[in-house]
Design an enzyme around this catalytic site. Sequence first.
Site, PDB file in Angstrom:
ATOM      1  CD  GLU A  92       5.595   1.326  -0.208  1.00 28.32           C
ATOM      2  OE1 GLU A  92       6.234   1.393  -1.274  1.00 28.32           O
ATOM      3  OE2 GLU A  92       4.668   0.509  -0.046  1.00 28.32           O
ATOM      4  CE1 TYR A 128       3.184  -6.416  -5.322  1.00 29.46           C
ATOM      5  CE2 TYR A 128       4.109  -5.579  -3.280  1.00 29.46           C
ATOM      6  CZ  TYR A 128       3.530  -5.349  -4.500  1.00 29.46           C
ATOM      7  OH  TYR A 128       3.299  -4.075  -4.914  1.00 29.46           O
TER       8      TYR A 128
HETATM    9 ZN   LIG Z   1       6.333  -2.411  -3.147  1.00 31.74          ZN
END
Ligand SMILES: [Zn+2]
Lengths: 294, 650
Positions: free
Chosen positions: B369, B458
């Site tokens: 994050e 991702y």
């Molecule tokens: Zn992320």
Amino acid sequence: MLTTLQQTLRSGRILTIIYLTSTVLGLLVAIPMYSTLTRLDGNSLAVNELLAGFDYTVFQDFMHEHGEAISPLLSVGRWTGVVYLFLSIWFTGGLLMMFARPSAPLSVNLFWQACLHYVRRYLRLFAVTLPFLLAAFLIPLLAGILVAVLAEEQFTERGLFWLVFGGFAVGFVLASLVLCVSDYAKVLLLKEDEQGSLRAFGKAGRLVLRHPLATLGRYWALIGIGTVLFGLYFLLDSLIGMDSWLTIILMLVVQQAFIFSRIVLKGWNLGIVYAVYEQYAGSRSEAVPVGKPD
Amino acid sequence: MFMHTFYRLFLICPWLLPLLSFGQLPAPKPIFPTPLSPRIANYQIKVSLNPVTKRLTGQQTLTWHNTSNDVIRELQFHLYLNAFKDRNSTFMRESGGQLRGDYIDSDDKDAWGWTNLKSMKVKGGEALVWQFIQPDDLNTDDRTVIRVPLSTPLGPGQSITLDMAFDAKLPKIFARTGFSRDFFLVGQWFPKIGVYEPAGTRYARQGQWNCHQFHAHSEFYADYGVYDVDITTPKEFWVEATGLMQGEVMHKNGTKTLRYHAEDVVDFAWTASPRFQEATSQWKHVKITVLLQPEHADQAERHIDAAKAALAYFDKHLGKYPFPNLTIVDPPVHAMGAAGMEYPTFITAGTVWQIPKGIRMPETVTVHEFGHQYFMQLLASNEFEEAWLDEGFNQYYEGRIMDETYGPKTSAADLFGYRIGDLENSRDGYVHLDNPAIGPSFGNTWQLPDTYYGVLTYSKTATWLRTLEGLLGRKIMDEIMQTYFQRWQFKHPNANSFIAIVNEIAPARTGFRYGNDMNWFFDQVLYGDNVCDYKLVSVASKKQGKQYTSTVRIDRLGDARMPVDVLLHFADGKELMLFWDGKGRTKTFTVTEPAELIRAEADPKQKLYIDTNFNNNSLTRQPTSAPAAKYAAKVLFWIQNWLHWLAWLA
Ligand SMILES: [Zn+2]
């Protein structure tokens, strides 16, 4: 306790029979596993990474490619468990006979006779024990989980953990109680020539509850010894590793010694149960009959 | 009772508060002497939270600059919380009420959320009307985007200031934002203007609004601006938010107001809960604040160490984090839907009680994050249309940082001898799909193949970025990334922005080893679904006279054409590195050497990280069956144990 350990160790041939039985079953999986692995790795250099230690990438690449060849072998492993469970029921009469006739090492011949003679009783006892065992373990565990799920908002994370763990721990204690009672029932079935499994289970239960320390206490002591041996195995595994032929063979010896110690523990446990039973309930009869199968 | 009525009165009319308060809120202090960003969308918001009804009451003044050369005749806004209005929103239809494993309790009326825009006025002027639009689909039940026609068009360089009033009901947390018991994570909560893209911005051929509906997987896209936000909550709530706290005042009715100021950010989020435990630390110019659940207080250092590792790594390898602070919120386990989320200077992590050190969950989430401060906040790509540009790039850096900090093979997990690295875990997610050719990384998130959004965005992106690094070398890769960062920070980059820089730097630095550009690479991995798998098929060595003639055959099993190295190792210790462009289906190398060939390995340095099977990359003529023996012995041992456990029951 130590006398019964000596009695157990004296019957090396019987212990070996049991060890070999379980090892043969294990080899039913291990040998095909060895040949499958040798065949599948295709002389790749990557597998050497697995020799040094665990490597996630090599392992995942391998399982993705060959998982279908490996999983049937593991499923065979699961089924050999069921086979061995019944073989263990079969061995029980013979093992107990080692302690019923303590004057001399039990002959292999008599061992087989005793196995055969008592197997039906012990099968019935297993059928009686199993539902008690499942209930003893699952009811507290499920109760813990149920409370945790239903009253989730009332508890902290720590509280939820202890609730579920508490259920598991109570289940574990109760399950060990059931198994301990079942062991005393085995002696009862043999020594008193009792035929009713449920009745033997009930009598054994009363005996265990009257003398919890002598019975359950010793049972847990053996579980403790087994756990310490497991710790020792992991310690040796981390010290020795299995990264060369020499250490692989060394660890194979350690592994098999550990497995043998588990069989000794199992025999020793029955010996203790036999002795404790005699001390608190039994008539001291030297010879237990081994007649025709009932 | 008196207090209660009073309390409600102020929640309904928060602007009455100053009449009955102690002290005054200070004027916001500037953070940066000169603006870092274009500061197009600037908000002054007063919001109060009623923790009983889970409602927000807000007033905001938006100052928006038309930095284009176009005449703007309408504005567009996101009303994100309307995604949780009912089952018919596009978000709910796409997600089925489930996101990242968390579900909405659709029978619970309290679980739903919405935004109600009450009024919009040009400052000192006319009231504006608006209508809901659905630019992405034909779902007229979706209420997440509005268009607002302007009666007086806005000329180039002009600004408009709008006064808006809104109410919002927060949803029960299952997808990032909302409440769970007395924990509030307030994100996507205010009416937010879309991005006007003048011709030449990203893919815009002519000036256009880019204001997508709220989709299940897409995140956000916004212009930079300055935020001044006054947050009113009950006194006992601990509040933290994007930006810097400027001061607070207590009100006699049992509430308080905190003022936050943030500059050059693309969003504003905040949290409120009566039960945080705070830990702070300093890294260079950055004050790190962690708000932990009391039960996780002993994990404060784990969060802080991970944040510092990430700060230091990005600072060294990519560019400077300009902000003076970073806030990490650890949401309670019952609010895990809010975990692992990024907002400017403000992120949520996620952990559980007594998690072993070998399971690096708080570390991984913190590093990930935090990485979004670069790939989202500083490089404001469009997360609706090109999620791989923030999530994929960030996943790649998560792998690099975790692997460097916690060990390349132990950075995700290291427990009882079971070890997993972060980057290898990303690769595993992609290459071991049943069908790795399921789709490209590129594309609107809501149009990627169903359920493969995560892995394509991702894992696949991280894996091919690591492949690009493998082909070019880390030094050149870092130069590319630094150039991308320097050139595009505080702007809106797209795929072309990045590829142009790769093509500018890579061919020259690699001596045109891979051609005049790297488009062939992106065509296969970013826009394409090509699968890479090389297999070494055979090695042989024959004595002919005094010399050995050795042959090595390599096949390309996949449809991805990647240049590949092949390493030959001879009995006299000599090594020979050969090269194949990978364009054909198969290639046989024949070499004559004084010594016998012992082994050969394709891609020995694992440059082609997207290769779906590394195990078939090598062959040795001196194989050992020791690994097979090791695992067979282990299998034997554990099966025996399994038997004897069962025997204990008999
Ligand atoms: Zn992320």
